[in-house]
Enzyme design. Structure first.
Site, PDB file in Angstrom:
ATOM      1  CD  GLU A   1      -9.072  -6.565  -0.129  1.00  0.00           C
ATOM      2  OE1 GLU A   1      -8.500  -6.376  -1.225  1.00  0.00           O
ATOM      3  OE2 GLU A   1     -10.022  -7.372   0.009  1.00  0.00           O
TER       4      GLU A   1
ATOM      5  CB  THR B   1      -4.151  -4.641  -4.847  1.00  0.00           C
ATOM      6  OG1 THR B   1      -5.568  -4.413  -4.820  1.00  0.00           O
ATOM      7  CG2 THR B   1      -3.724  -4.671  -6.308  1.00  0.00           C
TER       8      THR B   1
ATOM      9  CE  LYS C   1      -9.116 -11.393  -4.913  1.00  0.00           C
ATOM     10  NZ  LYS C   1      -8.597 -10.009  -5.021  1.00  0.00           N
TER      11      LYS C   1
END
Length: 219
Positions: free
Chosen positions: A41, A69, A129
């Site tokens: 990621e 993000t 998450k």
């Protein structure tokens, strides 16, 4: 609140989070993949994130490559254009989920409380998450959340080291997000890819041991 269709399953196992103040060197990808990390990621706050995603996808790496993000539909579209195979958000955004859903790209939505976790799942997240999990009790918190929400695939993130990775795997979590314990500014600056490989191998071994415990096998 309307229920959306869930996108394809997102990454599983150790998700290495690359969050840096400088463009990530390609040695990071090579070291992580060689150690068995299955998902990378690259956060959009990292300089050159989209270029790195594109390069790492084109390299034919065995690991999936995603963008982190992601907070707006525009960021989601940019990440998808760069080749991101999954998106990770710090919060839950229906607009980002809709944009990603149109592209068929799975989203790991950030959430913390049971209400936030269930809301993300109902809105179509491929997994949730749980962040920042280390501030609310770590594995004990995840165990408590899974009791009423056993059908939701969780990805604990925040303060994850090898011991925590094993504990989360043993609880049946889908993946863990690992940032500073793996990829740090110092490592990137020094080019210590051997050290990165060793730490990543420790993490993946711990994860697989935890999954064996969850399956009732002898690690």
């Amino acid at each position: 609140m309307s229920t959306r269709h869930h996108t394809a399953p997102g990454p599983a196992g150790v998700v290495a989070i690359v969050r840096l103040n400088t463009a990530p060197p390609d040695g990071i990808r090579a070291a992580l993949v060689a150690a068995g990390v299955e998902a990378l990621e690259v956060t959009l706050t990292t300089p050159g994130a989209e270029a790195a995603i594109a390069r790492w996808r084109e390299s034919g790496t065995a690991a999936s490559v995603g963008a982190g993000t992601v907070r707006t539909p525009d960021e989601a579209r940019r990440a998808v254009r760069a080749g991101a195979q999954f998106l990770v958000t710090p919060t839950t955004s229906a607009a980002v989920l809709d944009t990603a859903g149109e592209a068929g790209v799975p989203v790991l939505c950030g959430a913390l409380t049971p209400t936030e976790i269930d809301t993300a799942w109902q809105l179509g997240a491929s997994a949730v998450k749980v962040f920042p999990v280390d501030t609310v009790g770590g594995a004990a918190y995840v165990r408590a959340v899974l009791a009423p929400l056993p059908d939701i695939p969780l990805v604990p993130t925040g303060g994850v080291d090898a011991a925590a990775a094993r504990a989360y795997a043993a609880l049946g979590c889908r993946a863990v997000g690992v940032g500073g314990f793996l990829v740090s500014e110092r490592l990137a600056a020094n080019g210590d890819f051997d050290g990165l490989h060793a730490r990543a191998a420790e993490l993946t071994a711990a994860w697989h041991a935890g999954r064996a415990e969850y399956a009732g096998e002898t690690p």
